[in-house]
Structure formats: structure tokens, C-alpha cells
Write an enzyme that holds these catalytic residues in place. Structure first.
Site, PDB file in Angstrom:
ATOM      1  N   GLY A 110       0.993  -1.221   0.116  1.00  0.00           N
ATOM      2  CA  GLY A 110      -0.033  -0.195   0.145  1.00  0.00           C
ATOM      3  C   GLY A 110       0.785   1.243   0.034  1.00  0.00           C
ATOM      4  O   GLY A 110       2.039   1.245   0.095  1.00  0.00           O
ATOM      5  N   GLY A 112       2.503   3.482   1.589  1.00  0.00           N
ATOM      6  CA  GLY A 112       3.072   4.002   2.869  1.00  0.00           C
ATOM      7  C   GLY A 112       3.599   5.228   3.197  1.00  0.00           C
ATOM      8  O   GLY A 112       3.600   5.612   4.271  1.00  0.00           O
ATOM      9  N   ARG A 113       3.981   5.781   2.185  1.00  0.00           N
ATOM     10  CA  ARG A 113       4.291   7.283   2.078  1.00  0.00           C
ATOM     11  C   ARG A 113       3.973   8.174   1.143  1.00  0.00           C
ATOM     12  O   ARG A 113       4.250   9.353   0.714  1.00  0.00           O
ATOM     13  CB  ARG A 113       5.673   7.330   2.304  1.00  0.00           C
ATOM     14  CG  ARG A 113       6.754   6.676   1.280  1.00  0.00           C
ATOM     15  CD  ARG A 113       7.997   7.031   1.182  1.00  0.00           C
ATOM     16  NE  ARG A 113       8.914   6.091   0.403  1.00  0.00           N
ATOM     17  CZ  ARG A 113      10.307   6.451   0.268  1.00  0.00           C
ATOM     18  NH1 ARG A 113      10.841   7.230   0.864  1.00  0.00           N
ATOM     19  NH2 ARG A 113      10.757   5.431  -0.479  1.00  0.00           N
ATOM     20  N   ASP A 145       8.421   5.605   8.436  1.00  0.00           N
ATOM     21  CA  ASP A 145       8.171   7.012   8.723  1.00  0.00           C
ATOM     22  C   ASP A 145       7.232   7.918   7.798  1.00  0.00           C
ATOM     23  O   ASP A 145       6.800   9.005   8.233  1.00  0.00           O
ATOM     24  CB  ASP A 145       9.180   7.811   9.209  1.00  0.00           C
ATOM     25  CG  ASP A 145      10.124   7.916   7.893  1.00  0.00           C
ATOM     26  OD1 ASP A 145       9.763   7.586   6.923  1.00  0.00           O
ATOM     27  OD2 ASP A 145      11.408   8.595   8.449  1.00  0.00           O
ATOM     28  N   GLY A 146       6.985   7.527   6.706  1.00  0.00           N
ATOM     29  CA  GLY A 146       6.209   7.945   5.729  1.00  0.00           C
ATOM     30  C   GLY A 146       6.834   8.984   5.048  1.00  0.00           C
ATOM     31  O   GLY A 146       6.213   9.747   4.218  1.00  0.00           O
ATOM     32  N   ARG A 203       4.170  13.747  -7.672  1.00  0.00           N
ATOM     33  CA  ARG A 203       4.156  13.025  -9.015  1.00  0.00           C
ATOM     34  C   ARG A 203       3.012  13.015  -9.532  1.00  0.00           C
ATOM     35  O   ARG A 203       1.954  13.020  -8.871  1.00  0.00           O
ATOM     36  CB  ARG A 203       4.785  11.755  -8.737  1.00  0.00           C
ATOM     37  CG  ARG A 203       4.198  10.599  -7.726  1.00  0.00           C
ATOM     38  CD  ARG A 203       5.066   9.316  -7.646  1.00  0.00           C
ATOM     39  NE  ARG A 203       4.296   8.619  -6.705  1.00  0.00           N
ATOM     40  CZ  ARG A 203       5.175   7.423  -6.447  1.00  0.00           C
ATOM     41  NH1 ARG A 203       6.196   6.987  -6.774  1.00  0.00           N
ATOM     42  NH2 ARG A 203       4.308   6.672  -5.734  1.00  0.00           N
ATOM     43  N   ASP A 280       4.410  -4.545  -7.195  1.00  0.00           N
ATOM     44  CA  ASP A 280       3.624  -3.210  -6.596  1.00  0.00           C
ATOM     45  C   ASP A 280       4.487  -1.879  -7.196  1.00  0.00           C
ATOM     46  O   ASP A 280       3.834  -0.874  -7.096  1.00  0.00           O
ATOM     47  CB  ASP A 280       3.926  -2.968  -4.950  1.00  0.00           C
ATOM     48  CG  ASP A 280       5.605  -3.198  -4.490  1.00  0.00           C
ATOM     49  OD1 ASP A 280       5.737  -4.274  -5.089  1.00  0.00           O
ATOM     50  OD2 ASP A 280       5.786  -2.249  -3.954  1.00  0.00           O
ATOM     51  N   ASP A 290       7.751   4.439  -9.535  1.00  0.00           N
ATOM     52  CA  ASP A 290       8.519   4.414  -8.501  1.00  0.00           C
ATOM     53  C   ASP A 290      10.105   4.324  -8.776  1.00  0.00           C
ATOM     54  O   ASP A 290      10.667   3.412  -8.619  1.00  0.00           O
ATOM     55  CB  ASP A 290       7.991   2.912  -7.753  1.00  0.00           C
ATOM     56  CG  ASP A 290       6.891   3.299  -6.739  1.00  0.00           C
ATOM     57  OD1 ASP A 290       6.571   4.452  -6.658  1.00  0.00           O
ATOM     58  OD2 ASP A 290       6.672   2.366  -6.077  1.00  0.00           O
TER      59      ASP A 290
END
Ligand code: AMP
Ligand code: MG
Length: 528
Positions: A110, A112-113, A145-146, A203, A280, A290
Site C-alpha cells: 500500500g 506507505g508514504r 515513517d512515511g 508525482r 507493486d 516508483d
């Protein structure tokens, strides 16, 4: 979180947010890390940062989204794109997805950040999802920590825009904003954590749906939601596909396979190594997505991986990318079985991947070599060249650019000399290169392409400038020291990567020796 007061076009941005409007969301607003079931997304608010400062932006992306230079210059821009405020109409969320990482099913991952702010409809009517990366924790942050550090954010910003200008399908980047907040990272996972400057990238893509969004639903046996997500994706992101029901889903899967093939063929053409081709990190639109420990091939080496985490198995090495993309599509196909009555359309889609990849790489190889079309014998010619380039340690970008200068009537090695990394290797392989050039020149003479046309074809397929790893690292070093001019100049040059730009020849040279084994220049970690 405040709604930011803005003027100008920023005020006019229109959001339609179909993902959250049409797909089920997480009923819980608990921000803590947890498994999210029965939902495609969770509400998530960016965590504010102390001192947003705009470091760079892409004027082209701003225009796509419908923002003017005045909007970008307004202080509210840095606030919004650092996550300190929302524009009217934004509904921020984090998406739920899973994935296969390094060949193993990893369960729920998912955003996460990453936090999507909204789906903007640009002046051209296209959809542009605006997504902050590094905007703070979400229910998918697991133990992390995101946040994101400046070095990795700058790399994502720089490379995604460079890839676009190189003609490679990619997500785009609107902005790079420093947060004014340190982020602690152990860059080489060796027990040496240190504080680094933090940053947020915004982005931009028509959709950030990944293979993993489908995989997580299949893994959980949620066939109803899986079918819903498939039909949503087709309706929103592939409206041009005709038919309905299963035939339309079949056409969609084949299209995903074709787009993925085209993307990877381009990676191989320009010498890009993604570095973390987990499922992912695979976009359903066939966009490069990514940007983490990616790298650019300097000396041609199909076995090279930029990712230190991948150094053992080298799963994501340059030359393996076409097979990995196929493997990833097979994971997607497996996840989609429940959405099809038989597996035939899925098998046909995977077959389509192979067809499109072969056709595109032949077409691109012909263009790189300056041939009107790719004949079967040219496969051998290309393979021999690549083998020689690897053995003789030859720079991929410089070699192909140099080939366009060859005189087929009098082939000589001279235009290619700047591409060699080692005098000794050059001496060792000079004769073999000479022989190859003789065969290549004969092939060119037999072709019917006029010399100017040939040069133009080659120069449009072989970039003069790519964001070499060491160039990105120099931009990072300067930016960390407060000097953004190195980044800005690089971005400018990379807007026209196929143009000669003689004033910037220093950015087109071989990787310098000092960068050969330097962190960030040849080895990158996932720590970001
Ligand atoms: P990546 O390897 O960057 O594709 O990330 C894999 C997963 O880890 C994704 O679910 C990311 O959202 C998550 N992730 C990576 N870095 C962080 C971070 N600093 N904080 C929270 N989640 C992260
Ligand atoms: Mg990822």
C-alpha cells in the site's frame, strides 16, 4: 489541515476524484498501520512540515495540470505540494495494494508514504492524479515513517521528467519541495543512521493503479471487489477499449501486456535499469513508476543492477528486465483469474507481451543502428555488437551516438573511441571491433537509407544525454549544500536529450573514474 486560500488558476483546478467516488474506501479513519480489508483505499491526510521550500518544478507538468507560472511562484504552491494544506476539491487518500517483492508474495504493502491529493482534470480534459511522495504516515506505513529524503526525491523528480523527454512512458513530476525537516536514514543498512534533509515530490499520472492493487484483492479472495476494480480501471483509464463484459476485459489485459512490453523495450533502448521491478512497482498503464534505486547503464553490461539489495540474486539486472516484466504480468494474470471465465484471454495477453516486445525491440534496434528495417540477420549483428561492448567495456550511450558518425564507405573506429572506458580493453578488442564495423558498414551500404536520413533516425533513437547516475549524484551533492543550479542545468539539458547541445558536452561524457564505485553513482540502496 487547512484548506489553503489561493488565487489565480490554482483556485480553478477541477477535481473529479473517481477512485474514491466509485470504489469502496476504508471505513476506519485509524491512522495506525494495519490490514485494510474490503477497500481499495484509506483516507489519509498529509502530515504538515515546518518549512516548505520549492526547489524545482516542471513547467510542462504544471501546464498539463492547468497551473500558470504565477501559481507556481505563489507561496501557497510550496505549501500545498509539501502537504501543508489542501485545495478545494482535494480528497486525500492512500491506496491499498500488495505485491510480489523479489519473487515472493509480500502481502499488503500500500501507499506507505504516498498520498494522492486528488484527480485533477487538466485544461486538455485529461485526468492527472496528483500524488505526494514523502507526505507522512498512512495505514500502510508498516514500521516506516512515511517520509522521503532529498536525495531520493531529487532522483525521482529528475529521472521521471528525463524519461518523458526521452520518449519513455513514465509517471511525471510536478514539484520537488524541501520540507525543512530532517529524516533519519541508514543509507547502507550498516548501522550508521544519520539525519538527512527531507523532501516531498508531487508525482503526476493519469492513474497510479499498480498490478498489486489487483493482487491484494485476489490474495484475500475478494472476487467481487476485484471484478469491480477491473471494470473501474477499464472505464476510467482505458475508455477507448470497445465491447463489454469478458471480451472487453480480455482486450484490456492484452493492452496492459502490450503497454508493458513497449515500456520495457524503451528501457532497453535507452539503458535504464529500474532496480526494483516488484509487482507493486508496475503501473497498470505501462508507465515507469516508483523511481528508487534505479540506474543508467554506463559501460554496457546486461548483468548490472544498481540496487545493492539486489546484488546477490541480480533479479533486476539490466538484461533480465524483459523476463521480469513477463513474470510480473503472469502474477497479474494469476490475480485476474477470478475475473475471467477461462484462462485463455490471460494466456493470449501474455503471448501478446512477447509479440509486442519482440516487434518493438526489433524496430528500436533497427533505428539505433540506422537501418530502414530489421531483417532476421540483423539480430546476429546486434548481438555481436552487444557482446563486444560488454567485453570491451564500452559506454552504451556514447557508442550508439558515435555509430551515427561512421562513414559506411570507409568505416573506422575513430568516432567510437570516446566510448571506451579502458585503453587496455580497447587494444584487446580493437581488431574484433574493426571486423564488426566492416560487416556493419556493408549492411549499411546494402540498405537504401540516405545518409542524412540515417543520421536523423539514429540520433532520434540514441540519446546524447541521459541522467547518468553520477550526474544525479552531483546534483544531489550541490542541492544538499544549497546550490540548485546543478539540478536546474541538468533538467534543462535533459529536456532535449537527442539534441547535440555542444555547450553542454561535459554532461555527455563517460562516467568519470571517481564515480566508478562511489555510493549513489554505481550502487544505490532502497533506503530513501
Ligand atoms: P518501494 O520499495 O519503494 O516500492 O516500497 C515498498 C513499500 O514500502 C510500499 O508499500 C511503500 O509505501 C513502503 N515504504 C517505503 N518507504 C517507506 C517509508 N519511508 N515510510 C512508509 N512506507 C514506506
Ligand atoms: Mg513502491
Amino acid at each position: 489541515m487547512i484548506i489553503v486560500k489561493v488565487t489565480g488558476q490554482m483556485q480553478q483546478l477541477r477535481f473529479d476524484n473517481r477512485f474514491v467516488a466509485e470504489l469502496p474506501g476504508d471505513p476506519s479513519a485509524d491512522p495506525r498501520p494495519r490490514q485494510v480489508l474490503g477497500a481499495c483505499w484509506s483516507p489519509a491526510r498529509p502530515t504538515p512540515v515546518p518549512a516548505p521550500r520549492l526547489l524545482a518544478h516542471s513547467p510542462e507538468v504544471a501546464a498539463l495540470v492547468g497551473l500558470t507560472p504565477a501559481d507556481v511562484a505563489a507561496p501557497a504552491f510550496a505549501e500545498v505540494f509539501a502537504g501543508n494544506g489542501l485545495l478545494p476539491g482535494m480528497v486525500p487518500f492512500a491506496a491499498c495494494y500488495g505485491g510480489h517483492q523479489f519473487g515472493q508474495w509480500a502481502g499488503q504493502l500500500g501507499d506507505g508514504r504516498a498520498i494522492t491529493l486528488g484527480e485533477a482534470i487538466g485544461p486538455g480534459g485529461e485526468r492527472w492524479e496528483l500524488q505526494l511522495k514523502g507526505a507522512g504516515p498512512t495505514p500502510y506505513s508498516r514500521h516506516a515513517d512515511g517520509r522521503a529524503v532529498l536525495r531520493s526525491s531529487l532522483r525521482e523528480f529528475l529521472c521521471s521528467e528525463a524519461m518523458h523527454h526521452l520518449g519513455v512512458p513514465t509517471t511525471r513530476a510536478l514539484s520537488l519541495v524541501a520540507t525543512g525537516e530532517p529524516v533519519i536514514r541508514d543509507m547502507f543498512y550498516d548501522g550508521n543512521p544519520r539525519a538527512e534533509p527531507g523532501a516531498v515530490v508531487c508525482r503526476v499520472a493519469p492513474s497510479f493503479i499498480r498490478f498489486g492493487n489487483f493482487e491484494i484483492l485476489a490474495a484475500r479472495g475478494d472476487g467481487a471487489l476485484l471484478a469491480r476494480l477491473v471494470d473501474f480501471t477499464i472505464a476510467r483509464d482505458f475508455p477507448e477499449l470497445e465491447g463489454e463484459g469478458e471480451p472487453r476485459r480480455a482486450a484490456w489485459f492484452a493492452e496492459v501486456c502490450a503497454r508493458t512490453a513497449l515500456m520495457v523495450a524503451h528501457w532497453m533502448r535507452v539503458g535504464f535499469v529500474h532496480g526494483v521491478m516488484n509487482t507493486d512497482n508496475m503501473s497498470i498503464l505501462g508507465l515507469t513508476i516508483d523511481y528508487g534505486p534505479y540506474g543508467w547503464v554506463d559501460n554496457f553490461d546486461p548483468d548490472w543492477t544498481p540496487n545493492t539489495t539486489d546484488a546477490g540474486g541480480r533479479r533486476y539486472r539490466f538484461g533480465h528486465q524483459p523476463q521480469v516484466a513477463h513474470w510480473n504480468l503472469a502474477c497479474l494474470a494469476n490475480a485476474l483469474i477470478g475475473a475471467f471465465a477461462t484462462t485463455a484471454p490471460l494466456e493470449a495477453g501474455l503471448e501478446r507481451y512477447a509479440q509486442v516486445f519482440t516487434a518493438e525491440s526489433r524496430r528500436m534496434t533497427a533505428a539505433k543502428l540506422g537501418l530502414t528495417r530489421f531483417e532476421d540477420e540483423d539480430g546476429e549483428l546486434a548481438r555481436e555488437l552487444y557482446g563486444l561492448m560488454q567485453r570491451a567495456e564500452v559506454d552504451m550511450t556514447l557508442l550508439f551516438r558515435g555509430l551515427a558518425l561512421l562513414d559506411p564507405e570507409a568505416p573506422a573506429l575513430d568516432p567510437l573511441r570516446p566510448a571506451f572506458y579502458s585503453e587496455a580493453r580497447l587494444a584487446e578488442h580493437e581488431a574484433a571491433f574493426g571486423q564488426w564495423l566492416g560487416r556493419y558498414a556493408a549492411r549499411l551500404r546494402a540498405d537504401d537509407l540516405a545518409p542524412e536520413r540515417r543520421r536523423a533516425t539514429m540520433d532520434a533513437a540514441n540519446p546524447r544525454f541521459v541522467p547518468r547516475n553520477y550526474l544525479a549524484q552531483q546534483a544531489i551533492d550541490a542541492a544538499e549544500a544549497g546550490d540548485l543550479s546543478v539540478l536546474h542545468r541538468l533538467m534543462d539539458v535533459l529536456r532535449r536529450p537527442y539534441d547535440e547541445q555542444p555547450a553542454h558536452a561535459d554532461l555527455a561524457g563517460r562516467r568519470p573514474d571517481w564515480a566508478r564505485h562511489r555510493a549513489g553513482c554505481s550502487m544505490l540502496s532502497c533506503s530513501s
